[in-house]
Design an enzyme around this catalytic site. Structure first.
Site, PDB file in Angstrom:
ATOM      1  N   CYS B  35      21.318   5.324 134.783  1.00 51.87           N
ATOM      2  CA  CYS B  35      21.237   6.715 134.493  1.00 51.87           C
ATOM      3  C   CYS B  35      21.353   7.701 135.424  1.00 51.87           C
ATOM      4  CB  CYS B  35      20.601   7.104 133.381  1.00 51.87           C
ATOM      5  SG  CYS B  35      20.921   6.438 131.412  1.00 51.87           S
ATOM      6  N   CYS B 106      13.538  14.265 130.684  1.00 57.94           N
ATOM      7  CA  CYS B 106      12.823  13.001 131.616  1.00 57.94           C
ATOM      8  C   CYS B 106      11.193  13.434 130.987  1.00 57.94           C
ATOM      9  CB  CYS B 106      13.143  14.620 132.751  1.00 57.94           C
ATOM     10  SG  CYS B 106      14.826  14.533 132.842  1.00 57.94           S
TER      11      CYS B 106
END
Lengths: 402, 307
Positions: B35, B106
């Protein structure tokens, strides 16, 4: 210092001469080209001139083979859907794994509608296997759609040969040439290409105009039906400013074709050599021996592309990346993955795409700016040690979830 | 480009606590290289008090991944492990003055790195229960995995239900095609088929804040005689304008919603006749408060005309 634009495969600056040419068509030349009176008549002639200029750059036999559309994506969709509509008994499409989303996403949708899509694979340099291609050319195939040049790596595909192969089997051949037109000389009259897509804003024309080249005699079904515009093949009042601008842009592209392939290519080569010499663990992706003169795609290992772009942008340098983050998707560029580039490099790919406006001074500035940016980000990277990648990086740092 | 807050930019351009802590006694590695983001968090914990004395990060990732890592290390320093574990991913995002929906993962990665590091310090095995899928609803940052899990757990079968359970699709509604595709697959997997109007629920745009739509004031119900008079009155009102153009209109018959008129003079046979009819019809619809159709008398079906 002025900003440096090295993202010309995304879009280009409208040439000032193009802007000058099209401006009157916003004001005094506002007529509808279909109208009989003077207001429309002059606009009609301007469109005719633009059509001939597009015909010239493509080397098309007839100007009636040029259909103006709104963009490259519309041209791609029109071509592929027309081929399917005109040949309902044929249920297969051949394309490549590295096409632009304009073709790939349409094909993926068509799969859900019952069509079979064959995606040609590429090798580590992004080259196709023509034997695999030949084996797929059967009577079930409605259309082949293969890009002339790849937008991310600049790698050029043998579309002339592939078109011959398709044509000899009676199969329609379409090419998305949005990156190639203006950079690669073309003479479609001597080719077996049946359909070809252009996007205006990739060659210094405005956004919102494109072209579908449709070889005379190739069976066609319009995407947009309605008015008689474009000989009934694309209804909708003409985008006169865009069309006039594209005509001028094609004229200018013809004039600059040689410059693009000599001077721009030199700048690109200098950029590549300068960066590779200064940055360890970086390499060129795609096929450096057969690519567009303006494009270089460099993978910076162990760091991520968006972070590189943000730091470059802070210094006024514009480029683009194949990282997952820049697109908001979960996977890095499908082009990089198709070439087998490992994740630790694929996320760190940066595409520099030049134009005739770039200068040697700009290129030197970029060569100076990039190495410290890469070094700064590598300092933060868990894959990077004191002076180089940690030993066995993929094993030394193997995070918990995959 | 992303709409990053000034705080995100500051933590990206000048990250705090970058690099590994030299004498760390807790390490947490999380993320996914496929990713494109991965993070190693190193902590120095005082054994007696469990206070985090120092924290450092090493991150492979984009601007917001680096900023989230930097923020996390700032937030945990000086806290005890238990206090630090109370930090949620939203706290990290808030510390940064928000993150774009596509980038919320994140902050999730930051929180997980912390959990992993604490587990490492305590000699426990940290089990990651987080799986990330493709982002479907950008308004509320809901991904594919979350939608599928919720559909399975609650046996959902419509877009509206998915919105009610997950919020996905409750904003701009442009992800409804994606949600329908997921529903099609999930329903097929449990042997059903997705029909947009399953269980009689209304499909379509779900409005979180439904605007009250003013219903057109219902015209007072006219009895048949009043209705005829009203129609005649409207036509009379239109005649002067038509006569000015050398034409005229005359009421011939009324058959339910069909109002038959005779266009005479310049109007009859003129290419503008159709437009005139549309104008007359519009006026009648407004005045009567009901839908009617104005039809030239000449086009009246013969059997009715003769009846």
């Amino acid at each position: 210092m002025a900003d440096i634009y090295l993202d010309n495969n995304a879009t280009t600056m409208c040439d000032p001469e193009v802007v000058q040419e099209l401006m009157p068509f916003f004001s005094e030349q506002f007529g509808n080209p279909s109208s009989l009176h003077n207001f429309g008549n002059k606009v009609g002639f301007a469109i005719k001139k633009a059509r001939q200029s597009v015909q010239n750059i493509l080397g098309a036999e007839h100007d009636s083979e040029i259909i103006f559309t709104s963009c490259g994506s519309e041209s791609d969709s029109t071509a592929i859907l027309s081929a399917l509509k005109a040949q309902p008994e044929r249920k297969e499409i051949i394309t490549t794994v590295v096409e632009h989303p304009a073709v790939l996403n349409l094909c993926e949708f068509l799969e859900t509608e019952g069509y079979t899509v064959h995606k040609l694979k590429v090798d580590g340099k992004g080259n196709l296997d023509l034997d695999e291609y030949a084996s797929l050319l059967t009577d079930n195939v409605a259309v082949v759609s293969v890009m002339w040049a790849n937008n991310e790596t600049g790698t050029i595909f043998p579309v002339l040969e592939m078109a011959e192969m398709a044509d000899s089997k009676g199969i329609m051949f379409h090419t998305d040439a949005v990156q190639a037109v203006g950079k690669i000389p073309m003479n479609l009259a001597d080719s077996k290409i049946h359909m070809l897509s252009i996007s205006g804003h990739k060659l210094h024309a405005p956004k919102g105009v494109g072209v579908l080249y449709l070889r005379r005699g190739v069976r066609f079904r319009p995407l947009l039906r309605g008015g008689h515009q474009e000989r009934g093949r694309r209804a909708g009042t003409e985008n006169t400013t865009g069309i006039v601008g594209l005509g001028k842009a094609c004229e200018l592209a013809m004039e600059h074709m040689e410059y693009e392939n000599t001077e721009v290519a030199k700048l690109r080569d200098r950029l590549q050599e300068g960066i590779l010499a200064a940055v360890p663990h970086s390499f060129v992706t795609g096929n450096p021996d057969n690519r567009l003169p303006n494009t270089v795609n460099i993978a910076f290992e162990y760091i991520e592309g968006e972070a590189i772009l943000l730091l470059m942008n802070k210094q006024g340098i514009a480029a683009s990346s194949g990282s997952a983050c820049t697109s908001g998707s979960l996977e890095p560029s499908h082009v990089m993955r198709a070439m087998g580039i490992p994740y630790t490099a694929a996320h760190g790919t940066v595409r520099f795409s030049l134009s005739r406006y770039n200068t040697p001074e700009e290129i030197e500035r970029v060569i100076e700016a990039v190495p410290p940016i890469v070094a700064q980000l590598r300092k933060l990277s868990p894959y990077w040690g004191e002076n180089g990648p940690v030993e066995n990086p993929e094993e030394a740092f193997a995070p918990v979830y995959a | 480009m992303w709409d990053y807050s000034e705080t995100v930019k500051e933590h990206f351009y000048n990250p705090k606590n970058a690099g590994a802590v030299g004498d760390a006694n807790a390490v947490g590695d999380v993320g996914s290289i496929s990713c494109g983001d991965a993070l190693r968090l190193t902590l120095k914990v005082e054994p007696e008090t469990e206070i985090i004395l120092d924290a450092g990060f090493q991150t492979f990732g984009c601007g917001s991944a680096i900023a989230s890592s930097s923020a996390l290390t700032e937030m945990v320093k000086g806290k005890t492990l238990d206090q630090a574990l109370e930090i949620s991913n939203q706290d990290i995002a808030d510390f940064l003055d928000g993150l774009p929906p596509e980038k919320m993962h994140c902050s999730v990665m930051g929180r997980e790195a912390l959990q992993a590091a604490v587990a490492n310090y305590r000699g426990e095995v940290w089990e990651d229960d987080h799986e990330e899928g493709a982002l479907i609803c950008k308004c509320f940052a809901i991904d594919d995995v979350m939608i599928r899990d919720t559909i399975r757990a609650n046996n959902l079968s419509t877009v509206e239900e998915v919105t009610n359970y997950t919020k996905a699709g409750g904003g701009c509604s442009s992800c409804h095609e994606g949600i329908e595709n997921i529903l099609t697959e999930e329903l097929a997997a449990r042997g059903e088929s997705f029909t947009p109007n399953a269980v009689g629920k209304k499909e379509g745009v779900v409005r979180l804040n439904p605007k009250k739509e003013e219903a057109a004031p219902a015209a007072a119900k006219l009895n048949p005689v009043q209705r005829i008079l009203k129609i005649q009155q409207v036509l009379e009102g239109l005649r002067p304008a038509l006569q000015a153009d050398g034409g005229d209109v005359e009421l011939m018959d009324i058959e339910g919603k069909n109002i038959y008129v005779k266009l005479v003079g310049a109007c009859n046979g003129c290419q503008m006749a159709a437009m005139t009819l549309v104008g007359v019809q519009q006026k009648l619809i407004e005045e009567l408060g009901e839908f009617v159709k104005v039809i030239p008398h000449t086009e009246r079906p013969v059997e009715i005309a003769g009846a």
